[in-house]
Scaffold this motif. Structure first.
Motif, PDB file in Angstrom:
ATOM      1  N   TYR A   8       0.790  -1.224   0.000  1.00 51.41           N
ATOM      2  CA  TYR A   8       0.000   0.000   0.000  1.00 51.41           C
ATOM      3  C   TYR A   8       0.829   1.283   0.000  1.00 51.41           C
ATOM      4  CZ  TYR A   8      -4.065  -2.878   0.889  1.00 51.41           C
ATOM      5  OH  TYR A   8      -5.063  -3.800   0.792  1.00 51.41           O
ATOM      6  N   ASN A   9       2.136   1.221  -0.169  1.00 52.17           N
ATOM      7  CA  ASN A   9       3.000   2.408  -0.130  1.00 52.17           C
ATOM      8  C   ASN A   9       2.796   3.157   1.178  1.00 52.17           C
ATOM      9  OD1 ASN A   9       3.986   1.772  -2.697  1.00 52.17           O
ATOM     10  ND2 ASN A   9       2.287   2.831  -3.677  1.00 52.17           N
ATOM     11  N   ASN A  10       2.554   4.462   1.141  1.00 48.18           N
ATOM     12  CA  ASN A  10       2.417   5.255   2.365  1.00 48.18           C
ATOM     13  C   ASN A  10       1.006   5.252   2.930  1.00 48.18           C
ATOM     14  OD1 ASN A  10       5.104   5.956   2.151  1.00 48.18           O
ATOM     15  ND2 ASN A  10       4.670   7.799   0.989  1.00 48.18           N
ATOM     16  N   ALA A  11       0.021   4.954   2.130  1.00 41.99           N
ATOM     17  CA  ALA A  11      -1.368   4.972   2.582  1.00 41.99           C
ATOM     18  C   ALA A  11      -1.734   3.623   3.205  1.00 41.99           C
ATOM     19  CB  ALA A  11      -2.294   5.272   1.408  1.00 41.99           C
ATOM     20  N   ALA A  12      -2.664   3.664   4.137  1.00 48.85           N
ATOM     21  CA  ALA A  12      -3.111   2.445   4.819  1.00 48.85           C
ATOM     22  C   ALA A  12      -4.528   2.095   4.381  1.00 48.85           C
ATOM     23  CB  ALA A  12      -3.066   2.650   6.328  1.00 48.85           C
ATOM     24  N   PRO A  13      -4.834   0.808   4.288  1.00 52.30           N
ATOM     25  CA  PRO A  13      -6.190   0.398   3.921  1.00 52.30           C
ATOM     26  C   PRO A  13      -7.151   0.526   5.098  1.00 52.30           C
ATOM     27  CG  PRO A  13      -4.873  -1.525   4.395  1.00 52.30           C
ATOM     28  CD  PRO A  13      -3.942  -0.341   4.471  1.00 52.30           C
ATOM     29  N   VAL A  61      -8.119  11.533  -7.192  1.00 51.33           N
ATOM     30  CA  VAL A  61      -9.526  11.363  -6.828  1.00 51.33           C
ATOM     31  C   VAL A  61      -9.653  11.292  -5.312  1.00 51.33           C
ATOM     32  CG1 VAL A  61     -11.565   9.872  -7.025  1.00 51.33           C
ATOM     33  CG2 VAL A  61     -10.016  10.103  -8.964  1.00 51.33           C
ATOM     34  N   LEU A  62     -10.662  11.986  -4.799  1.00 58.04           N
ATOM     35  CA  LEU A  62     -11.033  11.921  -3.394  1.00 58.04           C
ATOM     36  C   LEU A  62     -12.387  11.243  -3.303  1.00 58.04           C
ATOM     37  CD1 LEU A  62     -10.753  12.725  -0.368  1.00 58.04           C
ATOM     38  CD2 LEU A  62     -11.917  14.867  -0.991  1.00 58.04           C
ATOM     39  N   PHE A  63     -12.447  10.156  -2.539  1.00 63.08           N
ATOM     40  CA  PHE A  63     -13.719   9.496  -2.257  1.00 63.08           C
ATOM     41  C   PHE A  63     -14.262  10.089  -0.963  1.00 63.08           C
ATOM     42  CE2 PHE A  63     -11.443   6.479  -4.846  1.00 63.08           C
ATOM     43  CZ  PHE A  63     -12.398   6.160  -5.778  1.00 63.08           C
ATOM     44  N   ILE A  64     -15.520  10.478  -0.975  1.00 68.18           N
ATOM     45  CA  ILE A  64     -16.153  11.014   0.220  1.00 68.18           C
ATOM     46  C   ILE A  64     -17.282  10.075   0.614  1.00 68.18           C
ATOM     47  CG2 ILE A  64     -17.415  12.931   1.258  1.00 68.18           C
ATOM     48  CD1 ILE A  64     -15.941  14.808  -0.617  1.00 68.18           C
ATOM     49  N   GLY A  65     -17.135   9.484   1.796  1.00 72.18           N
ATOM     50  CA  GLY A  65     -18.166   8.616   2.348  1.00 72.18           C
ATOM     51  C   GLY A  65     -19.096   9.444   3.215  1.00 72.18           C
ATOM     52  N   THR A  66     -20.375   9.441   2.887  1.00 67.37           N
ATOM     53  CA  THR A  66     -21.341  10.335   3.528  1.00 67.37           C
ATOM     54  C   THR A  66     -22.093   9.694   4.696  1.00 67.37           C
ATOM     55  OG1 THR A  66     -23.029   9.720   1.909  1.00 67.37           O
ATOM     56  CG2 THR A  66     -21.672  11.644   1.398  1.00 67.37           C
ATOM     57  N   TYR A 100     -12.109   2.412  -2.061  1.00 70.45           N
ATOM     58  CA  TYR A 100     -10.781   2.941  -1.724  1.00 70.45           C
ATOM     59  C   TYR A 100      -9.764   1.803  -1.601  1.00 70.45           C
ATOM     60  CZ  TYR A 100      -7.155   5.030   1.239  1.00 70.45           C
ATOM     61  OH  TYR A 100      -5.954   5.450   1.769  1.00 70.45           O
ATOM     62  N   ASN A 101     -10.108   0.739  -0.883  1.00 72.99           N
ATOM     63  CA  ASN A 101      -9.176  -0.371  -0.701  1.00 72.99           C
ATOM     64  C   ASN A 101      -8.797  -1.022  -2.025  1.00 72.99           C
ATOM     65  OD1 ASN A 101      -8.977  -0.031   2.047  1.00 72.99           O
ATOM     66  ND2 ASN A 101     -10.320  -1.736   2.564  1.00 72.99           N
ATOM     67  N   VAL A 102      -9.765  -1.219  -2.903  1.00 76.12           N
ATOM     68  CA  VAL A 102      -9.477  -1.842  -4.201  1.00 76.12           C
ATOM     69  C   VAL A 102      -8.541  -0.963  -5.017  1.00 76.12           C
ATOM     70  CG1 VAL A 102     -10.483  -2.518  -6.419  1.00 76.12           C
ATOM     71  CG2 VAL A 102     -11.589  -3.220  -4.296  1.00 76.12           C
ATOM     72  N   LEU A 103      -8.861   0.322  -5.122  1.00 74.12           N
ATOM     73  CA  LEU A 103      -8.032   1.219  -5.928  1.00 74.12           C
ATOM     74  C   LEU A 103      -6.675   1.478  -5.281  1.00 74.12           C
ATOM     75  CD1 LEU A 103     -10.701   3.697  -7.282  1.00 74.12           C
ATOM     76  CD2 LEU A 103      -9.701   1.708  -8.393  1.00 74.12           C
TER      77      LEU A 103
END
Length: 117
Positions: A8-13, A61-66, A100-103
């Motif tokens: 995942y590089n620097n980002a965490a799932p 891309v930013l995913f926003i969960g509402t 987000y996790n898939v991408l």
């Protein structure tokens, strides 16, 4: 079946979520959060635009969960993000976490802002 290890590089799932919390990279966060290549922080919600706009150089891309249900975000927030060159995808928080996790596993330049259910 062939299994591949995911990096995942620097980002965490997102490991999990429930009423009022998200578990990201093994750590539990209460309330709204923003996660992406710069790490995970508490997020103040739709009016807290500064950390979202700071993503313009590092994400596409930013995913926003509402939350539990799909809802519209404020028009001025969407306009500000798109003017900064950030694509915006709105969905309920569980769907946003899964997407987000898939991408993220594909190495995409993404971030995730979440409102808890």
């Amino acid at each position: 079946m062939r299994l591949n290890e995911i990096t995942y590089n620097n980002a965490a799932p997102v490991d999990g979520y429930g009423p009022g919390f998200f578990r990201i990279g093994g750590q539990v966060f209460e309330g709204a959060v923003l996660t992406g290549p710069s790490g995970t922080i508490a997020w103040g919600g739709y009016s807290d635009t500064a950390p979202l706009l700071d993503l313009s150089e590092v994400v596409d891309v930013l995913f926003i969960g509402t939350g539990a249900d799909l809802a519209h975000i404020p028009t001025d927030l969407r306009t500000s993000l798109e003017s900064a060159g950030i694509g915006v995808e709105i969905m309920n928080s569980p769907a946003a976490c899964r997407t987000y996790n898939v991408l993220l596993s594909e190495g995409r330049r993404i971030a995730l802002a979440l409102i808890p259910a």
